[in-house]
Design an enzyme around this catalytic site. Structure first.
Site, PDB file in Angstrom:
ATOM      1  N   GLY A   1     -12.864 -11.187  -1.346  1.00 14.94           N
ATOM      2  CA  GLY A   1     -12.949  -9.778  -0.969  1.00 14.94           C
ATOM      3  C   GLY A   1     -13.585  -9.493   0.365  1.00 14.94           C
ATOM      4  O   GLY A   1     -14.116  -8.398   0.573  1.00 14.94           O
ATOM      5  N   SER A   2     -13.542 -10.421   1.315  1.00 12.47           N
ATOM      6  CA  SER A   2     -14.166 -10.126   2.618  1.00 12.47           C
ATOM      7  C   SER A   2     -13.465  -8.964   3.309  1.00 12.47           C
ATOM      8  O   SER A   2     -14.109  -8.137   3.954  1.00 12.47           O
ATOM      9  CB  SER A   2     -14.168 -11.373   3.509  1.00 12.47           C
ATOM     10  OG  SER A   2     -12.857 -11.708   3.942  1.00 12.47           O
TER      11      SER A   2
ATOM     12  N   ARG B   1      -0.771 -11.273  -6.423  1.00 10.51           N
ATOM     13  CA  ARG B   1       0.329 -11.099  -7.367  1.00 10.51           C
ATOM     14  C   ARG B   1       1.491 -10.413  -6.656  1.00 10.51           C
ATOM     15  O   ARG B   1       1.294  -9.408  -5.948  1.00 10.51           O
ATOM     16  CB  ARG B   1      -0.090 -10.240  -8.568  1.00 10.51           C
ATOM     17  CG  ARG B   1      -1.307 -10.770  -9.322  1.00 10.51           C
ATOM     18  CD  ARG B   1      -1.119 -12.157  -9.856  1.00 10.51           C
ATOM     19  NE  ARG B   1      -0.012 -12.230 -10.836  1.00 10.51           N
ATOM     20  CZ  ARG B   1       0.497 -13.372 -11.271  1.00 10.51           C
ATOM     21  NH1 ARG B   1       0.077 -14.525 -10.796  1.00 10.51           N
ATOM     22  NH2 ARG B   1       1.474 -13.375 -12.159  1.00 10.51           N
TER      23      ARG B   1
ATOM     24  N   LEU C   1       4.394  -7.915  -6.532  1.00 10.66           N
ATOM     25  CA  LEU C   1       4.584  -6.651  -7.247  1.00 10.66           C
ATOM     26  C   LEU C   1       6.076  -6.343  -7.366  1.00 10.66           C
ATOM     27  O   LEU C   1       6.856  -6.603  -6.454  1.00 10.66           O
ATOM     28  CB  LEU C   1       3.856  -5.536  -6.498  1.00 10.66           C
ATOM     29  CG  LEU C   1       2.329  -5.706  -6.447  1.00 10.66           C
ATOM     30  CD1 LEU C   1       1.722  -4.805  -5.388  1.00 10.66           C
ATOM     31  CD2 LEU C   1       1.707  -5.443  -7.815  1.00 10.66           C
TER      32      LEU C   1
ATOM     33  N   ASN D   1      -0.882  -3.580   3.090  1.00 14.01           N
ATOM     34  CA  ASN D   1      -1.236  -4.973   2.833  1.00 14.01           C
ATOM     35  C   ASN D   1      -1.588  -5.629   4.148  1.00 14.01           C
ATOM     36  O   ASN D   1      -1.093  -5.236   5.208  1.00 14.01           O
ATOM     37  CB  ASN D   1      -0.058  -5.729   2.197  1.00 14.01           C
ATOM     38  CG  ASN D   1      -0.404  -7.191   1.895  1.00 14.01           C
ATOM     39  OD1 ASN D   1      -1.460  -7.490   1.350  1.00 14.01           O
ATOM     40  ND2 ASN D   1       0.484  -8.096   2.283  1.00 14.01           N
TER      41      ASN D   1
ATOM     42  N   HIS E   1      -1.509  -9.355   5.952  1.00 10.93           N
ATOM     43  CA  HIS E   1      -0.870 -10.664   5.803  1.00 10.93           C
ATOM     44  C   HIS E   1      -1.313 -11.546   6.973  1.00 10.93           C
ATOM     45  O   HIS E   1      -1.276 -11.083   8.126  1.00 10.93           O
ATOM     46  CB  HIS E   1       0.653 -10.506   5.787  1.00 10.93           C
ATOM     47  CG  HIS E   1       1.401 -11.783   5.635  1.00 10.93           C
ATOM     48  ND1 HIS E   1       1.521 -12.426   4.419  1.00 10.93           N
ATOM     49  CD2 HIS E   1       2.060 -12.546   6.547  1.00 10.93           C
ATOM     50  CE1 HIS E   1       2.225 -13.540   4.599  1.00 10.93           C
ATOM     51  NE2 HIS E   1       2.554 -13.639   5.873  1.00 10.93           N
TER      52      HIS E   1
ATOM     53  N   GLU F   1      10.553  -5.343  -0.130  1.00  9.64           N
ATOM     54  CA  GLU F   1      10.820  -6.606   0.576  1.00  9.64           C
ATOM     55  C   GLU F   1       9.490  -7.320   0.839  1.00  9.64           C
ATOM     56  O   GLU F   1       8.646  -6.805   1.586  1.00  9.64           O
ATOM     57  CB  GLU F   1      11.530  -6.295   1.901  1.00  9.64           C
ATOM     58  CG  GLU F   1      12.026  -7.500   2.653  1.00  9.64           C
ATOM     59  CD  GLU F   1      12.639  -7.108   4.002  1.00  9.64           C
ATOM     60  OE1 GLU F   1      12.549  -5.918   4.378  1.00  9.64           O
ATOM     61  OE2 GLU F   1      13.190  -8.007   4.665  1.00  9.64           O
ATOM     62  N   LEU F   2       9.269  -8.465   0.248  1.00  5.88           N
ATOM     63  CA  LEU F   2       7.990  -9.174   0.356  1.00  5.88           C
ATOM     64  C   LEU F   2       7.566  -9.339   1.806  1.00  5.88           C
ATOM     65  O   LEU F   2       8.317  -9.872   2.633  1.00  5.88           O
ATOM     66  CB  LEU F   2       8.088 -10.565  -0.300  1.00  5.88           C
ATOM     67  CG  LEU F   2       6.785 -11.393  -0.266  1.00  5.88           C
ATOM     68  CD1 LEU F   2       5.725 -10.758  -1.158  1.00  5.88           C
ATOM     69  CD2 LEU F   2       7.032 -12.837  -0.650  1.00  5.88           C
TER      70      LEU F   2
HETATM   71  C1  GRF Z   1      -6.916 -13.150   3.821  1.00  4.31           C
HETATM   72  O1  GRF Z   1      -6.656 -14.278   4.608  1.00  4.31           O
HETATM   73  C2  GRF Z   1      -5.681 -12.289   3.800  1.00  4.31           C
HETATM   74  O2  GRF Z   1      -4.945 -12.372   4.998  1.00  4.31           O
HETATM   75  C3  GRF Z   1      -4.892 -12.896   2.682  1.00  4.31           C
HETATM   76  O3  GRF Z   1      -5.831 -13.313   1.721  1.00  4.31           O
HETATM   77  C4  GRF Z   1      -7.084 -13.477   2.350  1.00  4.31           C
HETATM   78  C5  GRF Z   1      -8.017 -12.502   1.707  1.00  4.31           C
HETATM   79  O4  GRF Z   1      -9.296 -12.896   1.955  1.00  4.31           O
HETATM   80  N1  GRF Z   1      -4.008 -11.918   2.124  1.00  4.31           N
HETATM   81  P1  GRF Z   1     -10.478 -11.982   1.346  1.00  4.31           P
HETATM   82  O5  GRF Z   1     -10.363 -12.052  -0.165  1.00  4.31           O
HETATM   83  O6  GRF Z   1     -10.251 -10.577   1.872  1.00  4.31           O
HETATM   84  O7  GRF Z   1     -11.717 -12.606   1.878  1.00  4.31           O
END
Ligand code: GRF
Length: 196
Positions: A13-14, A92, A94, A108, A110, A144-145
């Site tokens: 969760g950073s 997950r 969706l 999101n 990525h 679309e993923l």
């Molecule tokens: C990050 O690298 C993000 O790009 C990917 O998962 C990681 C999440 O890290 N989707 P955190 O849980 O927010 O630290």
């Protein structure tokens, strides 16, 4: 009207922490919930320590029934009436049904410069391709993923000797800058891209 933001996580969760920390003062949004599909996600304790409501909807009891899992997830979300969903390391996939319900209100992050490297193992793939740069993308979530409208990107150099881990750490630093910037603009109704 202050927007209510639910953040979906699966791990440490950073990104969630940086998003929650950013929503103060004259920011047009506030965190209303952190929900995880994994009760062991470290981000849940971090959210609770910040005074944010948390919930767990474990996907495993639902097996392959994604719709049933997402119905339970939706119940947990609707209990806090979010205006915006932020996926932040939510692992997950969706279904179209869930995405359609939230389309236009779900973001999101990525860890690649989309449209390059949709899916997993983005840093390994960038290194194997010999790319000179890498980065991260915040986009609206569509069926679309990793394919929705891009709202922001941040770029980092690939350095000689980089491993997937060193590159991931460099990209993560930029994720922590980019996502809060994009969320603030999105919550304010602005749609221009952020490029860092
Ligand atoms: C990050 O690298 C993000 O790009 C990917 O998962 C990681 C999440 O890290 N989707 P955190 O849980 O927010 O630290």
């Amino acid at each position: 009207m202050t927007k209510r933001v639910a953040i979906l996580i699966s791990g440490g969760g950073s990104n969630m922490v940086r998003l929650a920390e950013s929503m103060t003062g004259d920011h047009p949004a506030r965190p209303c919930l952190v929900v995880s599909n994994d009760a062991g996600a470290g981000g849940l304790a971090r959210a609770a320590a910040m005074g944010i409501a948390t919930a767990v909807v474990d996907h495993r009891p639902f097996g392959k029934d994604r719709a049933a899992f997402e119905a339970a997830l939706t119940d947990a979300l609707e209990a806090q009436a979010p205006d915006i969903l932020c996926l932040a390391g939510f692992m997950r996939v969706l279904t179209d049904g869930f995405v359609t319900r939230w389309q236009g209100r779900m973001l999101n992050i990525h860890p690649s410069l989309l449209p390059k490297y949709r899916g997993l193992h983005t840093h390994t793939r960038a290194l194997e391709a010999g790319d000179a740069e890498a980065g991260c993308t915040v986009h609206e979530v569509t069926a679309e993923l990793d394919g929705g409208p891009i709202l922001g990107q941040a770029r980092v150099p690939v350095l000689s000797g980089d491993t997937p881990e060193t590159l991931a750490a460099r990209v993560l630093e930029q994720e922590h800058r980019l996502y809060p910037m994009v969320l603030r603009r999105f919550a304010a109704g602005e749609r221009g891209r952020v490029d860092l």
